[in-house]
Design a protein around this motif. Structure first.
Motif, short mmCIF file in Angstrom:
data_model
loop_
_atom_site.label_atom_id
_atom_site.label_comp_id
_atom_site.label_asym_id
_atom_site.label_seq_id
_atom_site.Cartn_x
_atom_site.Cartn_y
_atom_site.Cartn_z
N SER A 15 33.92 -16.62 21.39
CA SER A 15 33.67 -15.21 21.11
C SER A 15 34.36 -14.32 22.15
N TYR A 16 34.27 -14.71 23.42
CA TYR A 16 34.97 -13.97 24.47
C TYR A 16 36.47 -13.98 24.22
N ALA A 17 36.99 -15.13 23.78
CA ALA A 17 38.43 -15.25 23.56
C ALA A 17 38.90 -14.32 22.46
N GLU A 18 38.12 -14.19 21.38
CA GLU A 18 38.51 -13.28 20.29
C GLU A 18 38.55 -11.84 20.80
N SER A 31 40.48 -22.79 30.90
CA SER A 31 39.66 -22.93 32.11
C SER A 31 38.39 -23.72 31.81
N LEU A 32 37.76 -23.47 30.65
CA LEU A 32 36.56 -24.21 30.29
C LEU A 32 36.91 -25.68 30.00
N ALA A 33 38.01 -25.92 29.28
CA ALA A 33 38.40 -27.29 28.94
C ALA A 33 38.73 -28.11 30.19
N ILE A 69 41.79 -18.49 38.03
CA ILE A 69 40.63 -17.64 38.31
C ILE A 69 39.43 -18.13 37.51
N GLY A 70 39.65 -18.51 36.24
CA GLY A 70 38.56 -19.03 35.42
C GLY A 70 38.01 -20.33 35.96
N VAL A 71 38.89 -21.27 36.29
CA VAL A 71 38.45 -22.55 36.86
C VAL A 71 37.73 -22.31 38.19
N GLY A 72 38.25 -21.36 38.96
CA GLY A 72 37.61 -21.03 40.23
C GLY A 72 36.19 -20.54 40.06
N GLY A 73 35.92 -19.82 38.97
CA GLY A 73 34.57 -19.33 38.72
C GLY A 73 33.65 -20.38 38.14
N ILE A 74 34.22 -21.33 37.37
CA ILE A 74 33.38 -22.33 36.71
C ILE A 74 33.01 -23.48 37.65
N ILE A 75 34.00 -24.04 38.31
CA ILE A 75 33.75 -25.21 39.16
C ILE A 75 33.37 -24.74 40.56
N GLY A 76 32.15 -24.98 40.92
CA GLY A 76 31.67 -24.61 42.24
C GLY A 76 30.72 -25.66 42.77
N ALA A 77 29.58 -25.21 43.23
CA ALA A 77 28.60 -26.15 43.78
C ALA A 77 28.12 -27.14 42.74
N GLY A 78 28.20 -26.77 41.45
CA GLY A 78 27.68 -27.64 40.40
C GLY A 78 28.30 -29.01 40.39
N TYR A 138 34.25 -18.04 33.08
CA TYR A 138 35.34 -17.42 32.32
C TYR A 138 34.98 -15.99 31.93
N ASP A 139 33.69 -15.69 31.84
CA ASP A 139 33.27 -14.33 31.49
C ASP A 139 33.69 -13.34 32.59
N ALA A 140 33.55 -13.76 33.86
CA ALA A 140 33.97 -12.89 34.96
C ALA A 140 35.49 -12.77 34.99
N MET A 141 36.19 -13.88 34.69
CA MET A 141 37.65 -13.83 34.65
C MET A 141 38.15 -12.87 33.58
N SER A 142 37.44 -12.79 32.46
CA SER A 142 37.90 -11.93 31.36
C SER A 142 37.87 -10.45 31.70
N THR A 143 37.17 -10.10 32.79
CA THR A 143 37.15 -8.69 33.20
C THR A 143 38.52 -8.24 33.73
#
Length: 479
Positions: free
Chosen positions: A85-88, A267-269, A37-46, A243-248
């Protein structure tokens, strides 16, 4: 005892207590489903277009050249400062709502409300923007195949002669809402499969493209200088969050305290490794002066005689970008649901499906809202609604993790943000710096939404909050 007033904070001990009510979310997601879900949110059109537009020296590009690699690395480091910070917080407060919930617990109710209210607009707008973008790709491919749709259904008013509504963009929004309403387990399974397809396409680009790299194309490495690479970082930063949206979805994780921090960082790595690989291949296959700023990867493969593979990449890009819609619609529905559970929004929205245990009411409201935005507004106007709220969320989460380390140093933290307070402070500084790049119209629309949010808060949310002494406790009637 809970504090009073609009700066009252929701006790962390109360937040982390398991929700066993009839409307509780179902914890079914494992580590790799969360990571997908995190990778899905990060990797897109960019990854398919942004790298080319920043590197390109052609008209329409920024001319950063091979130093686009540095742009992604700088943006990735800045994003990682917020990710830690989100991870903590995700390990310490494994509850739905992400930045809204964290801010509510540390900085007070009105701050939590404001960031939650902003994310409702930002995430919904991102869903609509991506839907419009996919619709454009889809229409282009159909045209190449000789299929011509009626003009009235091909775009929002003002986007072309005869355009009345973007039907395909609306259908996409409703389709994602349908998938999410089927239950988090089946929805996550769908997301994992589609993310797998997307990652496979990106790996195909890297592996095949590596055989067509000419090291001479890496010279000059930074034609626009270090300053150009920094400016490029500001542009590509919006391709390295999600990843911020995934953390919800923390409450839907089987072991949130262990899995959420890992999923955020993994997901970020993973995304950064793929971004770096694509940047190296793209700028090595073609001189940066010849990169097509609108379709960099496809044009690069076509230039070396692999036009057939370029078509596969284009189709893979369309399928892959769909995962961005999934992640951010999941995010907005969980933020809304958490705000409703806390009484800041009508508790009618906090009800979940009796067997699927997902907030279907909120999901369909967001699905219809994003469909209307995508179908009736041009992509430029919708895009102006994004970014500022997410950057402010990054600021508040980074500030909150510093504050909580001082106010509650003995609180159990399964994951601890390294380099305190320097790392989260870097997240604050970089996010504020990026905010300065936003257009005045973005600020204007944000302020209008912000003022509207404050009006809603003081007219309704303040009195109906679960922390208000006279707050509405009759949940049954609210449903």
């Amino acid at each position: 005892m809970a504090e009073t007033g609009f700066l009252r904070r929701k006790p962390i001990e109360q937040i982390i207590e398991p929700d066993r009510g009839p409307d509780a979310l179902l914890p079914t997601l494992g580590l790799w489903q969360l990571t997908a879900i995190g990778v899905g949110g990060i990797i897109g059109a960019g990854i398919f277009s942004l790298a080319g537009s920043v590197a390109s020296g052609a008209p329409g590009g920024k001319g950063v050249g091979p130093a686009v690699l540095l742009s992604f690395l700088i943006a990735g480091i800045a994003s990682a400062a917020a990710a830690f910070s989100y991870a903590e917080f995700a390990g310490m407060i494994p509850r739905a709502g992400s930045a809204y919930t964290y801010s509510y617990a540390v900085l007070g109710e009105v701050v939590g409300w404001c960031i939650g209210w902003d994310l409702l607009l930002e995430y919904t707008a991102i869903v609509a923007v991506v839907a419009i973008g996919i619709s454009g790709y889809f229409t282009f491919i159909l045209t190449q195949w000789g299929v011509h749709l009626p003009l009235w259904m091909m775009g929002a008013p003002g986007t072309g002669e005869g355009h009345r509504v973007d039907v395909f963009a609306m259908v996409l929004c409703l389709f994602v809402a349908f998938m999410l309403s089927r239950g988090i387990k089946s929805a996550a399974r769908f997301e994992t499969i589609v993310v797998g397809i997307k990652v496979a396409v990106v790996l195909l680009v890297i592996v095949v493209g590596a055989f067509h790299v000419s090291t001479g194309n890496y010279t000059p490495f930074a034609p626009a200088g270090v300053g150009g690479a920094m400016g490029g970082a500001a542009t590509v930063f919006f391709a390295v969050f999600g990843y911020d949206a995934m953390s919800t979805a923390a409450e839907e994780s089987q072991d949130a305290q262990r899995h959420m921090p890992k999923a955020i960082l993994l997901s970020l790595a993973i995304s950064m490794v793929l971004y770096v690989g694509v940047c190296l291949v793209l700028t090595g296959m073609v001189s940066y002066t010849q990169i097509d700023p609108t379709a960099g990867i496809s044009s690069a493969f076509a230039s070396v005689g692999l036009s057939g593979l370029a078509g596969v990449i284009a189709v893979g890009a369309i399928v892959g970008i769909l995962t961005v819609m999934f992640t951010f619609m999941l995010g907005v529905t969980r933020v809304w649901w958490a705000m409703s559970r806390d009484g800041l929004m009508p508790k009618w929205f906090a009800a979940t499906h009796p067997t699927r245990h997902v907030p279907t009411r909120v999901t369909w409201v967001v699905g219809v809202a994003s469909a209307l935005i995508a179908g009736l507004l041009p992509i430029g106007e919708v895009a102006e609604l994004t970014n500022i709220g997410i950057l402010l969320a990054f600021v508040l989460v980074c500030v909150s993790v510093i504050v909580l380390r001082r106010t509650k140093p003995d609180l159990e933290r399964p994951f601890r943000c390294p380099g305190m307070p320097v790392v989260p402070a870097l997240g604050v500084v970089f996010s504020l710096w990026l905010i300065t790049f936003l257009e005045p119209v973005t600020w204007a629309r944000f302020l209008v939404w912000f003022v509207l949010g404050l009006m809603v808060y003081f007219a309704y949310s303040y009195r109906h909050s679960a922390l208000h002494p006279a707050g509405d406790r009759d949940e049954a009637s609210a449903r």
